[in-house]
Every structure is written in C-alpha cells, then in structure tokens.
Enzyme design. Sequence first.
Site, PDB file in Angstrom:
ATOM      1  N   HIS A 277       2.711  -5.952 -10.837  1.00  0.00           N
ATOM      2  CA  HIS A 277       2.521  -6.807  -9.665  1.00  0.00           C
ATOM      3  C   HIS A 277       3.818  -7.527  -9.300  1.00  0.00           C
ATOM      4  CE1 HIS A 277      -1.629  -5.780  -9.948  1.00  0.00           C
ATOM      5  NE2 HIS A 277      -1.839  -6.507 -11.038  1.00  0.00           N
ATOM      6  N   ASP A 328      -4.502   0.611 -10.420  1.00  0.00           N
ATOM      7  CA  ASP A 328      -5.020  -0.672 -10.881  1.00  0.00           C
ATOM      8  C   ASP A 328      -6.544  -0.687 -10.953  1.00  0.00           C
ATOM      9  OD1 ASP A 328      -5.234  -3.291 -11.675  1.00  0.00           O
ATOM     10  OD2 ASP A 328      -4.224  -4.159  -9.950  1.00  0.00           O
TER      11      ASP A 328
END
Length: 465
Positions: A277, A328
């Site tokens: 991220h 993810d």
Amino acid sequence: MSTWFCDYAWVVGGAAENVVIRTEGGRVTEVAADVVDPPDGATRLRGLTLPAFANGHSHAFHRALRGRTHSVPDGGRGAGSGSFWTWREQMYRVAERLDPDSYHRLARALYAEMVLAGHGVVGEFHYLHHGPGGRPYGDPNAMGEALIAAADDAGIRLTLLDTCYLTAGTAGEPLVGVQQRFGDADADAWASRAEALVASGTRDTVRVGAAVHSVRAVPPRGISVVAAWAERHGAPLHVHLSEQPRENADCLAVHGRTPTTLLADHGALGARTTAVHATHLTSGDVGHLARSSTRVCVTRTTERDLADGAPALGELVGAGIGLTIGSDSNAIVDPFEEVRGLELDERVRTLGRGHVPTPALLAAGTRDGYASLGWSSGTRTAGDSGIASGDLADFTVVSLDSIRMAGWTHETLLDHTVFAATAADVTDVIVNDRQVVRGGVHTSMPDVASDLHRQLATIGSLGRS
C-alpha cells in the site's frame, strides 16, 4: 525440454513475431524471433505471449467478500459513512467460519481463478493461523499447509508470507474475538511456527516468506524478530504500511515516529522487503524506502474499494522505488486492471499523464513482482519486461482477437494490451513449463466458476452492517 512457438511475444527489445522459446528444467534456454516455420513438436501459442503475471499480495479468504461488502447502507449515519474499519468487521465474520478443509477448497478455487487471469505466482499474506479462540490445530501450520496444497492443486507458484500478528492496536491492545485466530503467543512463538513450516519440506513451486502484518499488530521488538528471521532465511519480508491515516496518527502518538521510520529503526526495510500500500507516506518515508531499496506493492482495485486513497506514485517512481501489484482482497482478480491502475489513478490524482512507461508497468506486474516474492526471473535492466534466456518458464498468452484488442498494430501492441485487455482475454498460461490453462480452460479444473460458487455458498451470507 519443451518448445513453444509464439505468433507474437514480448521479448527483450519489444514485440517480436514468430518467436520460438525453448525451455528446460523450468527455465528459458533460448529465445529466437522471426522463425519461418514452427519446429517439430512445438506447442503453438497464438496471440501475444508475455511473462506470467505476479500477484504480489493476496488474502485468499477475502474472496468470500466479493459482491457482499461493496454497498454501505446509510444506517442513519449519513452518506460516506463506510470505511476500511466498517469493512473490517465484515471481513472478521468470514474469518470466523473457516477451517483447514474449507480454507483449502476456497483457496484452491481462487488460485485457479488467478491462473485463468494470467498469474503464474501468488504471494499469500497469510494470517488466519489458528482455530476458534486462538487454539492451535494439531498441526499449528494446518491453515498454511491448506494454502500450499491449494496452490499445488491449482498449478500456481506460491510464496506463503507467514504473517506475525500479535496485538489489536499500536498501543499493544490484546487480541479479542476472531483476532485471536490470527495471533501467536509472541514473536518468538511466531518464529518457531514459521521455522516448522520451512522444515516441513521444500517444494519446487513454493517459497516461505515472512510478513509483519502492520505496526498496529506487531510491537517494535516483534518487528525486529520477524526481520531477523527473514534475514537468516534469505526470505522475502512484506508488511502493510500506512494504508490508513489513522495508522500513522496512532504510531506517531505511541512511538513518536511514522510507521516507515519505526520499521527502519528495527531492521525491517531492505532489498528483500516489500511495503504493501504505502498510501499515506511523508517525503521522509519515501526517502527511507528508496535508500533501503524497499519495493512497494500497490493494490489499486482494493484500495479504491476500501476508500484507502491513492499513493503518490510519481514521487515513488521519481525516487527509484520499484513497484509491484496485487489483488489484495480479491474484489477483482485481473492483473491488467491492477497494472494500468498504477498509471491511470496517478493521472486522476495529479491531472497529468505519462508517469510510468508501459514496459515498466508490465515489469511491475511480472518480473519485478516475481522478484519481490523470492523468485528470480533472470538478470535484467530496470523496466525491461521482455522474455529472455534464463527466465522462469512462466508465460501468459493474450488473445489478439477479442473486441477489446481490435485495432492493435505491431507498434501499439503493448500499449493496447496493457491499457485495454482484461483477464477474459487470457487464453493460455504456462507455469514451471507446464500448460495449466489451454484455450481459456484450466486443464485440471474445467469449471472453476462452479467450484468457486459452491465453496462460497457453504460460507453463507454475511448480511450487511
């Protein structure tokens, strides 16, 4: 030894026609372009052959959330009230329902979906370790072994990033409820369990790595323990980093520094580290990552879905930080969407175009992703994404006949593919010199959609919060 004859292939130097790729022992031994006739015994790969994609960050059990958590009813709280934190409560409800058998079945079908989409390897950020109440199974790595078996069944390479998860918050709050399934007694207990996983045996298509869930979930001493374990084993180390502003604020309040600085102070940054991220970084944080050669894995479809924000991609690229991609939460499994999202979302953020060249976007989705997961794909210059001798024998073939690809030319082939193709255009996938997908069908799991549907139905409805 295998021989593949490609109508088109992306090789060092760009797109080439009538390409012969020879492989042996799971590696490419020869690449030759402009071959007039297919060699005897060659397998024909029609369309454009690319290096296989790397899914650098996955949580397999989150696949059960697709379609069930995207809408956030008002509930009297007003528009825009949903957040990562409200989504997390729904994620916890899925985690409560899985055991090694059901996890194996779900992951097996998901990993097959990934191969069908063009992925040759997945990095599974694995933190659902124990039974209800945090009680270990008879084999403390039963859930991890279920994932390993699932990847083997689906024909995908796996880097199992065994994740340390010890506390419920930056101030060291104890794990409660389903969180207890994620945690070990302490960092040393995590290291012992990870050691047992490594000792369980080597596999040609499996690597074991380490992960620090986040600075919220692992105290400073634990970060040091995990980093030392990864260093000792020469293993990849991944960590969720600055996904939410609240994570940064809590870390500053408790430790007086940003999450990135905390990781740097405890030896967790480096060339084998990937920060996942990295959405809310300071310029000082970017400097830490760049100086340590830490990569960043960006997961744009999930970050959009959870309203996480967008990283300052131009700043990361300008600092020379390597990028990778991941699915993810598996709200979408499409490497093309993840790759182009790097560039397109930065255009939205900056109102400018042309931040990452297309070959570098492909490298982020393929070669660089493989390297971040501990899989060498040969020595290459930065941004070079072409197939070359010495690479792993992992390829993805994209049809040039779909409506999305109509109008392609030799000169525009890569741009057209990266910015217009989807997972639905993948026709063939080779992993470790074995054809796992042929003609858009998984060779050992012919109806992955029905398999996934059955597995998700057994998990049941989540309802809405």
